[in-house]
Design a protein around this motif. Structure first.
Motif, mmCIF file in Angstrom:
data_model
loop_
_atom_site.group_PDB
_atom_site.id
_atom_site.type_symbol
_atom_site.label_atom_id
_atom_site.label_comp_id
_atom_site.label_asym_id
_atom_site.label_seq_id
_atom_site.Cartn_x
_atom_site.Cartn_y
_atom_site.Cartn_z
ATOM 1 N N PHE A 153 1.029 -1.108 0.134
ATOM 2 C CA PHE A 153 0.011 0.037 -0.042
ATOM 3 C C PHE A 153 0.981 1.231 0.072
ATOM 4 C CE2 PHE A 153 -2.357 3.185 2.469
ATOM 5 C CZ PHE A 153 -3.276 3.371 1.793
ATOM 6 N N GLU A 154 0.828 2.036 -1.110
ATOM 7 C CA GLU A 154 1.479 3.260 -0.956
ATOM 8 C C GLU A 154 0.758 4.572 -0.501
ATOM 9 O OE1 GLU A 154 4.403 5.575 -4.133
ATOM 10 O OE2 GLU A 154 2.821 4.419 -4.846
ATOM 11 N N CYS A 155 1.372 5.148 0.393
ATOM 12 C CA CYS A 155 0.672 6.441 0.957
ATOM 13 C C CYS A 155 1.858 7.371 1.015
ATOM 14 C CB CYS A 155 -0.036 6.171 2.342
ATOM 15 S SG CYS A 155 1.398 5.780 3.599
ATOM 16 N N LEU A 156 1.461 8.487 1.837
ATOM 17 C CA LEU A 156 2.160 9.850 2.087
ATOM 18 C C LEU A 156 2.240 9.984 3.608
ATOM 19 C CD1 LEU A 156 0.695 12.356 -0.528
ATOM 20 C CD2 LEU A 156 2.707 10.917 -0.853
ATOM 21 N N GLU A 157 3.416 10.466 3.952
ATOM 22 C CA GLU A 157 3.614 10.499 5.206
ATOM 23 C C GLU A 157 4.338 12.065 5.559
ATOM 24 O OE1 GLU A 157 5.004 8.239 9.019
ATOM 25 O OE2 GLU A 157 6.403 8.316 7.740
ATOM 26 N N LEU A 158 3.485 12.856 6.520
ATOM 27 C CA LEU A 158 3.835 14.249 6.604
ATOM 28 C C LEU A 158 4.007 14.583 8.063
ATOM 29 C CD1 LEU A 158 4.567 17.148 5.660
ATOM 30 C CD2 LEU A 158 2.258 17.534 5.590
ATOM 31 N N ASP A 159 5.108 14.892 8.528
ATOM 32 C CA ASP A 159 5.360 14.952 10.092
ATOM 33 C C ASP A 159 4.581 13.794 10.891
ATOM 34 O OD1 ASP A 159 6.783 17.068 9.757
ATOM 35 O OD2 ASP A 159 4.930 18.542 9.712
ATOM 36 N N GLY A 160 4.668 12.774 10.515
ATOM 37 C CA GLY A 160 4.370 11.598 11.266
ATOM 38 C C GLY A 160 2.782 10.961 11.017
ATOM 39 N N VAL A 161 1.967 12.026 10.279
ATOM 40 C CA VAL A 161 0.614 11.643 9.873
ATOM 41 C C VAL A 161 0.771 11.070 8.282
ATOM 42 C CG1 VAL A 161 -1.609 12.619 9.215
ATOM 43 C CG2 VAL A 161 -0.029 13.586 11.010
ATOM 44 N N GLN A 162 0.059 9.913 8.131
ATOM 45 C CA GLN A 162 -0.076 9.246 6.946
ATOM 46 C C GLN A 162 -1.184 9.707 6.237
ATOM 47 O OE1 GLN A 162 2.010 4.825 8.056
ATOM 48 N NE2 GLN A 162 -0.116 4.992 7.417
ATOM 49 N N ILE A 163 -1.080 9.953 4.886
ATOM 50 C CA ILE A 163 -2.231 10.600 4.225
ATOM 51 C C ILE A 163 -2.451 9.141 3.318
ATOM 52 C CG2 ILE A 163 -2.881 12.052 2.395
ATOM 53 C CD1 ILE A 163 -0.694 14.133 3.558
ATOM 54 N N GLU A 164 -3.440 8.551 3.444
ATOM 55 C CA GLU A 164 -3.909 7.370 2.785
ATOM 56 C C GLU A 164 -4.799 7.535 1.907
ATOM 57 O OE1 GLU A 164 -4.562 4.676 6.307
ATOM 58 O OE2 GLU A 164 -2.729 4.750 6.749
ATOM 59 N N ILE A 165 -4.654 7.214 0.494
ATOM 60 C CA ILE A 165 -5.592 7.405 -0.292
ATOM 61 C C ILE A 165 -6.283 6.060 -0.888
ATOM 62 C CG2 ILE A 165 -5.909 8.224 -2.911
ATOM 63 C CD1 ILE A 165 -4.834 10.456 -0.953
ATOM 64 N N VAL A 166 -7.500 5.908 -0.675
ATOM 65 C CA VAL A 166 -8.251 4.753 -0.786
ATOM 66 C C VAL A 166 -9.293 4.753 -1.908
ATOM 67 C CG1 VAL A 166 -7.495 3.695 1.275
ATOM 68 C CG2 VAL A 166 -9.623 4.842 1.165
ATOM 69 N N PRO A 167 -9.641 3.662 -2.615
ATOM 70 C CA PRO A 167 -10.871 3.650 -3.285
ATOM 71 C C PRO A 167 -12.236 4.160 -2.862
ATOM 72 C CG PRO A 167 -9.768 1.658 -3.751
ATOM 73 C CD PRO A 167 -9.061 2.229 -2.500
ATOM 74 N N ALA A 168 -12.850 5.097 -3.486
ATOM 75 C CA ALA A 168 -14.454 5.288 -3.167
ATOM 76 C C ALA A 168 -15.067 4.286 -3.575
ATOM 77 C CB ALA A 168 -14.675 6.620 -3.634
ATOM 78 N N ASP A 169 -15.994 3.987 -2.584
ATOM 79 C CA ASP A 169 -16.859 2.841 -2.845
ATOM 80 C C ASP A 169 -18.523 2.984 -2.516
ATOM 81 O OD1 ASP A 169 -16.868 2.356 -0.006
ATOM 82 O OD2 ASP A 169 -15.362 0.586 -0.350
ATOM 83 N N GLU A 170 -19.095 1.787 -2.354
ATOM 84 C CA GLU A 170 -20.472 2.224 -2.052
ATOM 85 C C GLU A 170 -20.661 2.340 -0.635
ATOM 86 O OE1 GLU A 170 -19.412 -1.938 -1.515
ATOM 87 O OE2 GLU A 170 -19.187 -0.750 -3.388
ATOM 88 N N LYS A 171 -19.714 2.137 0.181
ATOM 89 C CA LYS A 171 -19.888 2.419 1.874
ATOM 90 C C LYS A 171 -19.390 4.126 2.139
ATOM 91 C CE LYS A 171 -19.812 -1.914 4.107
ATOM 92 N NZ LYS A 171 -19.006 -2.863 4.824
ATOM 93 N N VAL A 172 -18.406 4.429 1.324
ATOM 94 C CA VAL A 172 -17.592 5.606 1.262
ATOM 95 C C VAL A 172 -17.265 6.269 0.181
ATOM 96 C CG1 VAL A 172 -15.829 7.093 2.824
ATOM 97 C CG2 VAL A 172 -16.763 5.065 3.833
ATOM 98 N N ALA A 173 -18.088 7.500 -0.149
ATOM 99 C CA ALA A 173 -17.930 8.031 -1.348
ATOM 100 C C ALA A 173 -16.938 9.238 -1.252
ATOM 101 C CB ALA A 173 -19.062 8.578 -1.715
ATOM 102 N N SER A 174 -16.478 9.616 -2.166
ATOM 103 C CA SER A 174 -15.685 10.876 -2.158
ATOM 104 C C SER A 174 -16.601 12.104 -2.111
ATOM 105 C CB SER A 174 -14.575 10.955 -3.218
ATOM 106 O OG SER A 174 -15.334 10.867 -4.640
ATOM 107 N N GLY A 175 -15.907 12.979 -1.349
ATOM 108 C CA GLY A 175 -16.828 14.188 -1.619
ATOM 109 C C GLY A 175 -16.810 14.875 0.149
ATOM 110 N N ALA A 176 -17.511 16.118 -0.033
ATOM 111 C CA ALA A 176 -17.739 16.825 1.296
ATOM 112 C C ALA A 176 -19.058 16.220 1.984
ATOM 113 C CB ALA A 176 -18.069 18.194 1.063
ATOM 114 N N ALA A 177 -18.653 15.562 3.082
ATOM 115 C CA ALA A 177 -19.916 14.849 3.604
ATOM 116 C C ALA A 177 -19.711 14.492 5.032
ATOM 117 C CB ALA A 177 -20.283 13.538 3.086
ATOM 118 N N GLY A 178 -19.006 15.237 5.824
ATOM 119 C CA GLY A 178 -18.749 14.953 7.148
ATOM 120 C C GLY A 178 -17.450 15.432 7.768
ATOM 121 N N SER A 179 -16.810 14.958 8.564
ATOM 122 C CA SER A 179 -15.515 15.459 9.137
ATOM 123 C C SER A 179 -14.439 16.054 8.141
ATOM 124 C CB SER A 179 -14.717 14.329 9.886
ATOM 125 O OG SER A 179 -15.680 13.684 10.855
#
Length: 122
Positions: A44-70
């Motif tokens: 799994f490839e991700c990015l790391e910035l100051d100890g925080v991983q930025i994990e890009i994962v596929p949008a799917d039927e459970k979690v779509a991309s977009g503005a919808a919460g946190s």
């Protein structure tokens, strides 16, 4: 009693095109380092910035991309410069900017997949 919680360790971002989103976020966060994590199902490839991983994962039927919460807000040293940088790589203003406590400003921008990125800073 609940044990103490540590700072945020990862931000998971859902996108329809994971390789393109990983490339975009590497441009949006140029100080982040690419990182490969090996686990039982492969790599799994991700990015790391100051100890925080930025994990890009596929949008799917459970979690779509977009503005919808946190929304995760990133503390920046120079609000104007950071905002301009994100817009220069393709983010669009979603909310704000507004004045908040201690002379800081905040806003939300959207990535090309509609996810929100929050900025806070002077």
């Amino acid at each position: 009693r609940l044990p103490p919680m540590e700072p945020i360790c990862a931000v998971m971002i859902h996108a329809s095109d994971v390789p393109a989103a990983l490339t975009w976020y590497a441009r949006a966060f140029p100080l982040a380092k690419r990182k490969v994590i090996t686990w039982s199902e492969g790599e799994f490839e991700c990015l790391e910035l100051d100890g925080v991983q930025i994990e890009i994962v596929p949008a799917d039927e459970k979690v779509a991309s977009g503005a919808a919460g946190s929304v995760v807000y990133w503390q920046v040293d120079d609000f104007t410069e950071s905002f301009a940088h994100l817009v220069s790589v393709g983010a669009t203003l979603y909310r704000g900017p507004g004045e908040i406590e201690d002379g800081q400003r905040m806003c939300q921008v959207r990535d090309p997949w509609g996810n929100c990125i929050g900025l806070r800073g002077k």
